[in-house]
Write an enzyme that holds these catalytic residues in place. Structure first.
Site, short mmCIF file in Angstrom:
data_model
loop_
_atom_site.label_atom_id
_atom_site.label_comp_id
_atom_site.label_asym_id
_atom_site.label_seq_id
_atom_site.Cartn_x
_atom_site.Cartn_y
_atom_site.Cartn_z
N GLY A 1 -69.64 31.06 38.63
CA GLY A 1 -69.80 29.98 39.15
C GLY A 1 -69.70 29.41 40.55
NE ARG B 296 -70.35 32.88 34.59
CZ ARG B 296 -70.09 31.66 35.22
NH1 ARG B 296 -71.09 30.83 34.97
NH2 ARG B 296 -68.98 31.31 35.58
CG ASP C 154 -62.29 36.87 35.78
OD1 ASP C 154 -63.49 36.35 36.08
OD2 ASP C 154 -61.65 36.81 34.90
CB THR D 49 -63.45 31.27 41.25
OG1 THR D 49 -62.97 30.44 40.26
CG2 THR D 49 -62.19 32.09 41.69
CG ASP E 82 -61.55 28.02 37.09
OD1 ASP E 82 -61.51 26.92 37.18
OD2 ASP E 82 -62.31 28.93 36.28
CG ASP F 39 -59.24 32.14 37.29
OD1 ASP F 39 -59.96 32.42 38.29
OD2 ASP F 39 -59.80 32.11 36.11
NE ARG G 295 -63.41 31.06 30.73
CZ ARG G 295 -64.19 31.58 31.15
NH1 ARG G 295 -65.44 31.17 31.19
NH2 ARG G 295 -63.95 32.71 31.93
#
Length: 328
Positions: free
Chosen positions: A15, A76, A107, A130, A132, A134, A176
């Site tokens: 993303g 992707r 990741d 990213t 996120d 994360d 997510r």
């Protein structure tokens, strides 16, 4: 300089995140500073497989530090999941005399990079990009700060109409598997409730919180919902549940969606991208490999890719406690 490092490739994958262009710029200019050639692959690993690339230098990346998205595009790649696809990518790197790669992404990008490096002995350095946030091995990922500011600005605007019409808004934000965006923007925007996948607070607790808000005199409320929250199947189901059980509320839903990925990156994200990518190039030139660069206590540090692709760092539960206190 590590023996044989004369050309470094760079790509963005997964993303998109605000600050990726600042990262590309930093890689290209660091390479130029150290008299190393730089090549950029379009659409991440897919571009490596299809030999879709461009030469990068200090001038070709001018005026991109302030722009969102990524000039190298992102994707992707299903082909890269196959041995045949990875072999084709490796053959292309050899033909182009690319000695090492800087991988900007999350990741999934790092997992692919670790496998690729082990199979074909190509040094790689990962840079966390990213929204996120994360990724283990860094307190902040490129794009996260910009996404936070985008979400807070949107919630502030939604609160205006919520107050004007005495409404309850469920606002879904991205994440997510991780609730960093929801938790921090929820506190920053003064949400009455924050729902994240790491803490299953339950429907009953949410209803009681909204009842308490109503009893305290609040005529409008904001509930920030992480898309990965486990309480309901989706944010619309949550809204329907509240409508059925608390008919006094006029409920609305707003899904912020991909607007969170766009926009001009904040100063923090531009600076973070610059610091991490200069360090990534320097690590490759120093002979280091299979490492992810990150920011810990305002210091740029390296973590093995294997560690970086683990479950990430935990959320700050103190923020949950603060949110409960401030939502009275």
């Amino acid at each position: 300089m590590a023996k044989g490092i004369r050309k470094i490739g760079v790509m963005t994958s997964g993303g998109d995140a605000p600050g990726m262009n600042a990262a590309i710029r930093a890689v290209a200019r660091a390479c130029s500073y150290y008299n190393v050639e730089c090549i950029g692959f379009y659409r991440g690993y897919q571009g490596m497989i299809e030999n879709d690339y461009c030469e990068l230098n200090a001038r070709s990346v001018r005026n991109i530090i302030s722009t969102g998205g990524t000039i190298l595009k992102s994707a992707r790649s299903q082909d890269f999941r196959t041995k045949e696809g990875r072999k084709k990518a490796a053959d292309n790197l050899v033909a182009l005399n690319v000695d090492a790669m800087v991988l900007i992404g999350g990741d999934g990008t790092f997992k692919g990079g670790e496998i690729f490096s082990n199979e074909y002995d190509i040094p790689v350095i990962g840079v966390p990009g990213t929204i996120d946030n994360d990724i283990a091995g860094t307190q902040f990922t490129i794009g996260y700060d910009t996404a936070l500011n985008t979400v807070v600005e949107a919630i502030d605007k939604i609160r205006d109409t919520a107050s004007s019409h005495d409404r309850l808004f469920f606002i879904e934000v991205m994440g997510r598997d991780a609730g960093f965006i929801a938790l921090n923007t929820g506190v920053g925007a003064g949400a009455e409730e924050i729902l994240i996948p790491e803490e299953n607070l339950g429907l009953d607790r949410m209803l009681e919180s909204l009842r308490r808000s109503k009893r305290s005199g609040k005529n409008s409320s904001i509930v920030v919902v992480c898309e990965g929250d486990k309480i309901g199947k989706n944010v619309y189901e949550l809204a329907d549940y509240v409508t059925e059980n608390l008919p006094d509320y006029d409920v609305r839903v707003t899904v912020l969606g991909h607007m969170q990925r766009g926009g001009s990156p904040t100063c923090f994200d531009r600076t973070l991208a610059s610091r991490l990518c200069v360090k990534a190039v320097e690590m490759l030139l120093d002979g280091e490999r299979d490492i992810m660069v990150g920011l810990i206590n305002n210091q740029v540090v390296g973590t093995s890719l294997k560690e970086g692709i683990k479950s990430g760092h935990g959320i700050n539960k103190e923020l949950l406690r603060i949110s409960d206190i401030l939502s009275v």
